[in-house]
Design an enzyme around this catalytic site. Structure first.
Site, PDB file in Angstrom:
ATOM      1  N   GLY A  13     -14.311 -48.482 -12.958  1.00  0.00           N
ATOM      2  CA  GLY A  13     -13.757 -49.409 -11.972  1.00  0.00           C
ATOM      3  C   GLY A  13     -13.004 -48.770 -10.820  1.00  0.00           C
ATOM      4  N   PHE A  14     -11.869 -49.361 -10.477  1.00  0.00           N
ATOM      5  CA  PHE A  14     -11.078 -48.899  -9.323  1.00  0.00           C
ATOM      6  C   PHE A  14     -10.673 -47.432  -9.458  1.00  0.00           C
ATOM      7  CE2 PHE A  14      -9.043 -53.426  -9.066  1.00  0.00           C
ATOM      8  CZ  PHE A  14     -10.229 -53.961  -8.600  1.00  0.00           C
ATOM      9  N   ARG A  34      -8.417 -43.196 -21.606  1.00  0.00           N
ATOM     10  CA  ARG A  34      -8.625 -42.893 -23.028  1.00  0.00           C
ATOM     11  C   ARG A  34     -10.010 -42.323 -23.283  1.00  0.00           C
ATOM     12  NH1 ARG A  34      -7.313 -48.796 -24.943  1.00  0.00           N
ATOM     13  NH2 ARG A  34      -8.592 -49.019 -23.079  1.00  0.00           N
ATOM     14  N   ARG A  35     -11.021 -42.755 -22.541  1.00  0.00           N
ATOM     15  CA  ARG A  35     -12.402 -42.312 -22.822  1.00  0.00           C
ATOM     16  C   ARG A  35     -12.668 -40.955 -22.167  1.00  0.00           C
ATOM     17  NH1 ARG A  35     -15.279 -47.748 -21.023  1.00  0.00           N
ATOM     18  NH2 ARG A  35     -13.495 -47.695 -19.622  1.00  0.00           N
ATOM     19  N   VAL A  59      -1.825 -44.821 -21.857  1.00  0.00           N
ATOM     20  CA  VAL A  59      -0.534 -45.022 -21.165  1.00  0.00           C
ATOM     21  C   VAL A  59       0.468 -45.802 -22.016  1.00  0.00           C
ATOM     22  CG1 VAL A  59      -1.479 -44.837 -18.816  1.00  0.00           C
ATOM     23  CG2 VAL A  59      -1.345 -47.100 -19.919  1.00  0.00           C
ATOM     24  N   TYR A 151      -1.539 -62.290 -18.689  1.00  0.00           N
ATOM     25  CA  TYR A 151      -2.084 -61.312 -17.735  1.00  0.00           C
ATOM     26  C   TYR A 151      -1.404 -61.468 -16.371  1.00  0.00           C
ATOM     27  CZ  TYR A 151      -5.082 -58.782 -14.577  1.00  0.00           C
ATOM     28  OH  TYR A 151      -5.528 -57.916 -13.600  1.00  0.00           O
ATOM     29  N   GLY A 182      -8.244 -59.416  -5.682  1.00  0.00           N
ATOM     30  CA  GLY A 182      -8.847 -60.587  -6.305  1.00  0.00           C
ATOM     31  C   GLY A 182     -10.098 -60.161  -7.051  1.00  0.00           C
ATOM     32  N   THR A 186     -16.061 -54.892 -11.836  1.00  0.00           N
ATOM     33  CA  THR A 186     -15.829 -53.616 -12.532  1.00  0.00           C
ATOM     34  C   THR A 186     -16.118 -53.911 -14.010  1.00  0.00           C
ATOM     35  OG1 THR A 186     -13.537 -54.210 -12.927  1.00  0.00           O
ATOM     36  CG2 THR A 186     -13.985 -52.985 -10.893  1.00  0.00           C
ATOM     37  N   PHE A 188     -13.796 -54.916 -15.825  1.00  0.00           N
ATOM     38  CA  PHE A 188     -12.673 -55.806 -16.118  1.00  0.00           C
ATOM     39  C   PHE A 188     -13.081 -57.014 -16.984  1.00  0.00           C
ATOM     40  CE2 PHE A 188     -10.066 -59.480 -14.832  1.00  0.00           C
ATOM     41  CZ  PHE A 188      -8.790 -59.013 -15.062  1.00  0.00           C
TER      42      PHE A 188
HETATM   43  P1  NDP Z   1     -11.961 -51.467 -15.612  1.00  0.00           P
HETATM   44  O1  NDP Z   1     -12.003 -52.094 -16.960  1.00  0.00           O
HETATM   45  O2  NDP Z   1     -13.241 -51.070 -14.993  1.00  0.00           O
HETATM   46  O3  NDP Z   1     -10.989 -50.206 -15.615  1.00  0.00           O
HETATM   47  C1  NDP Z   1      -9.789 -50.205 -16.330  1.00  0.00           C
HETATM   48  C2  NDP Z   1      -9.339 -48.779 -16.541  1.00  0.00           C
HETATM   49  O4  NDP Z   1      -8.078 -48.806 -17.234  1.00  0.00           O
HETATM   50  C3  NDP Z   1     -10.307 -47.980 -17.390  1.00  0.00           C
HETATM   51  O5  NDP Z   1     -10.457 -46.703 -16.819  1.00  0.00           O
HETATM   52  C4  NDP Z   1      -9.613 -47.875 -18.745  1.00  0.00           C
HETATM   53  O6  NDP Z   1      -9.941 -46.635 -19.320  1.00  0.00           O
HETATM   54  C5  NDP Z   1      -8.142 -47.892 -18.314  1.00  0.00           C
HETATM   55  N1  NDP Z   1      -7.248 -48.274 -19.383  1.00  0.00           N
HETATM   56  C6  NDP Z   1      -7.187 -49.447 -20.041  1.00  0.00           C
HETATM   57  N2  NDP Z   1      -6.254 -49.386 -21.001  1.00  0.00           N
HETATM   58  C7  NDP Z   1      -5.715 -48.141 -20.949  1.00  0.00           C
HETATM   59  C8  NDP Z   1      -4.724 -47.463 -21.693  1.00  0.00           C
HETATM   60  N3  NDP Z   1      -4.067 -48.052 -22.699  1.00  0.00           N
HETATM   61  N4  NDP Z   1      -4.428 -46.184 -21.358  1.00  0.00           N
HETATM   62  C9  NDP Z   1      -5.072 -45.572 -20.355  1.00  0.00           C
HETATM   63  N5  NDP Z   1      -6.032 -46.154 -19.614  1.00  0.00           N
HETATM   64  C10 NDP Z   1      -6.348 -47.425 -19.930  1.00  0.00           C
HETATM   65  O7  NDP Z   1     -11.197 -52.522 -14.688  1.00  0.00           O
HETATM   66  P2  NDP Z   1     -10.650 -52.426 -13.188  1.00  0.00           P
HETATM   67  O8  NDP Z   1     -11.031 -51.173 -12.524  1.00  0.00           O
HETATM   68  O9  NDP Z   1     -10.988 -53.702 -12.550  1.00  0.00           O
HETATM   69  O10 NDP Z   1      -9.086 -52.450 -13.480  1.00  0.00           O
HETATM   70  C11 NDP Z   1      -8.178 -51.536 -12.912  1.00  0.00           C
HETATM   71  C12 NDP Z   1      -6.894 -52.279 -12.626  1.00  0.00           C
HETATM   72  O11 NDP Z   1      -7.145 -53.273 -11.652  1.00  0.00           O
HETATM   73  C13 NDP Z   1      -6.268 -52.990 -13.803  1.00  0.00           C
HETATM   74  O12 NDP Z   1      -4.875 -52.804 -13.770  1.00  0.00           O
HETATM   75  C14 NDP Z   1      -6.627 -54.461 -13.564  1.00  0.00           C
HETATM   76  O13 NDP Z   1      -5.701 -55.321 -14.151  1.00  0.00           O
HETATM   77  C15 NDP Z   1      -6.573 -54.490 -12.054  1.00  0.00           C
HETATM   78  N6  NDP Z   1      -7.275 -55.568 -11.386  1.00  0.00           N
HETATM   79  C16 NDP Z   1      -8.606 -55.796 -11.581  1.00  0.00           C
HETATM   80  C17 NDP Z   1      -9.232 -56.814 -10.887  1.00  0.00           C
HETATM   81  C18 NDP Z   1     -10.655 -57.159 -11.100  1.00  0.00           C
HETATM   82  O14 NDP Z   1     -11.052 -58.299 -10.787  1.00  0.00           O
HETATM   83  N7  NDP Z   1     -11.483 -56.243 -11.562  1.00  0.00           N
HETATM   84  C19 NDP Z   1      -8.517 -57.612  -9.899  1.00  0.00           C
HETATM   85  C20 NDP Z   1      -7.117 -57.303  -9.797  1.00  0.00           C
HETATM   86  C21 NDP Z   1      -6.554 -56.313 -10.492  1.00  0.00           C
HETATM   87  P3  NDP Z   1     -10.129 -46.368 -20.887  1.00  0.00           P
HETATM   88  O15 NDP Z   1     -10.674 -47.610 -21.510  1.00  0.00           O
HETATM   89  O16 NDP Z   1     -11.099 -45.212 -20.913  1.00  0.00           O
HETATM   90  O17 NDP Z   1      -8.783 -45.980 -21.382  1.00  0.00           O
HETATM   91  C1  8X3 Z   2      -7.950 -59.772 -11.890  1.00  0.00           C
HETATM   92  C2  8X3 Z   2      -8.240 -60.926 -11.001  1.00  0.00           C
HETATM   93  O1  8X3 Z   2      -8.296 -63.453 -10.887  1.00  0.00           O
HETATM   94  O2  8X3 Z   2      -9.386 -62.399 -12.790  1.00  0.00           O
HETATM   95  O3  8X3 Z   2      -6.642 -59.362 -11.780  1.00  0.00           O
HETATM   96  O4  8X3 Z   2      -6.993 -62.492 -12.648  1.00  0.00           O
HETATM   97  S1  8X3 Z   2      -8.208 -62.379 -11.882  1.00  0.00           S
END
Ligand code: NDP
Ligand code: 8X3
Length: 251
Positions: A13-14, A34-35, A59, A151, A182, A186, A188
């Site tokens: 993702g991001f 973690r991965r 984390v 969340y 928003g 990903t 997510f």
């Molecule tokens: P992804 O699921 O694609 O990525 C999430 C990342 O977080 C992965 O690399 C995962 O890695 C890591 N992660 C999760 N838990 C842990 C942990 N305990 N320790 C270390 N790393 C961790 O989702 P996004 O890229 O979308 O999410 C990134 C951020 O953006 C998050 O904070 C999410 O809440 C936020 N966000 C996402 C939105 C969306 O719509 N996608 C919108 C708004 C915010 P691994 O599993 O390998 O540890």
């Molecule tokens: C992720 C966006 O709208 O699914 O933070 O909560 S939403």
């Protein structure tokens, strides 16, 4: 010579997209998640353009966060950008039936993980007299929706913590930005729906959601502005997303 960009949640993702974006600028990178297998292959790919190292880090593990950040080897030790991106949503159930373990995992990751990483990095930034903490919040901090319960509340924490950091760091030349995306395609939703790929796909069907690269570009942009500019908060949605009317329960 700019210091290291430390990214949490860089395995997808991001975070992964940000690693690619900063690598194209030749920035030194520490990629954590973690991965480890995913991080390793990303590291190999990006090492053509940048100095990159991968660290396996959950984390939620306070001691591991401090050991990792304070124990980075010399070329990477000088962190000047922390991207607090690791996070997740688990479930979309109503508060009265939601799984408490899911709630705790979100609090532990999105809140506690983020404050551990920040607290571990800040002394170095203060000593250096520069740095940038980029937190990844969410529109869910600003706008309630059914099933957003814990969340959204964790992201509201990120919002206020980011502002409070700005206050604490006044006069220390450290930037703090809260980016609030928003709907973004990903992993997510796959995580939110516990690996149910069909359900995750439906979230984005017939829409044009943001992509990881879009947010990575914004993250890069806020960090590359002239040093006297601080973007406090930046809320961003895809054009296809906006607000609905307030719900009214009728008899
Ligand atoms: P992804 O699921 O694609 O990525 C999430 C990342 O977080 C992965 O690399 C995962 O890695 C890591 N992660 C999760 N838990 C842990 C942990 N305990 N320790 C270390 N790393 C961790 O989702 P996004 O890229 O979308 O999410 C990134 C951020 O953006 C998050 O904070 C999410 O809440 C936020 N966000 C996402 C939105 C969306 O719509 N996608 C919108 C708004 C915010 P691994 O599993 O390998 O540890
Ligand atoms: C992720 C966006 O709208 O699914 O933070 O909560 S939403």
């Amino acid at each position: 010579m700019p210091g290291t960009v430390f990214i949490t949640g860089a395995s997808s993702g991001f975070g992964e997209a940000s690693a690619r974006r900063f690598a194209t600028e030749g920035r030194k990178l520490v990629l954590s998640a973690r991965r480890e297998d995913r991080l390793q292959s990303l590291c190999e790919e990006l090492s053509a353009d940048a100095e990159v190292m991968a660290v396996s880090l959950d984390v939620r593990d306070r001691q591991a966060v401090f050991d990792t950040i304070c124990g980075l080897p010399e070329p990477f030790a000088d962190i000047d950008v922390l991207i607090n991106n690791a996070g997740l949503a688990l479930g979309l159930g109503s508060a009265d039936v939601a799984n408490l373990d899911d709630w705790e995992a979100m609090v532990d990751t999105n809140i506690k993980g983020l404050i551990y990483c920040t607290r571990a990095v800040l002394p170095l930034m203060v000593e250096n007299g520069s740095g940038h903490v980029v937190n990844i919040g969410s529109v869910a901090a600003n706008w309630p929706y059914p099933g957003g319960n814990t969340y959204g509340a964790t992201k509201a924490f990120v919002q206020q913590f980011s502002r409070n950091l700005r206050s604490d760091l006044s006069g220390k030349n450290i930037r703090v930005t809260n980016i609030e995306p928003g709907m973004s395609e990903t992993e997510f939703s796959l995580v939110r729906f516990n690996g149910d790929a069909d359900r995750a796909k439906q979230v984005y069907q017939g829409t044009r959601p943001l992509q990881g690269e879009d947010i990575a570009e914004i993250i890069y942009w806020v960090t590359s502005l002239p040093a006297h500019i601080n973007i406090n908060a930046l809320e961003v949605m895809p054009v296809c997303q906006s607000w609905g009317p307030l719900a009214v329960d009728r008899e």
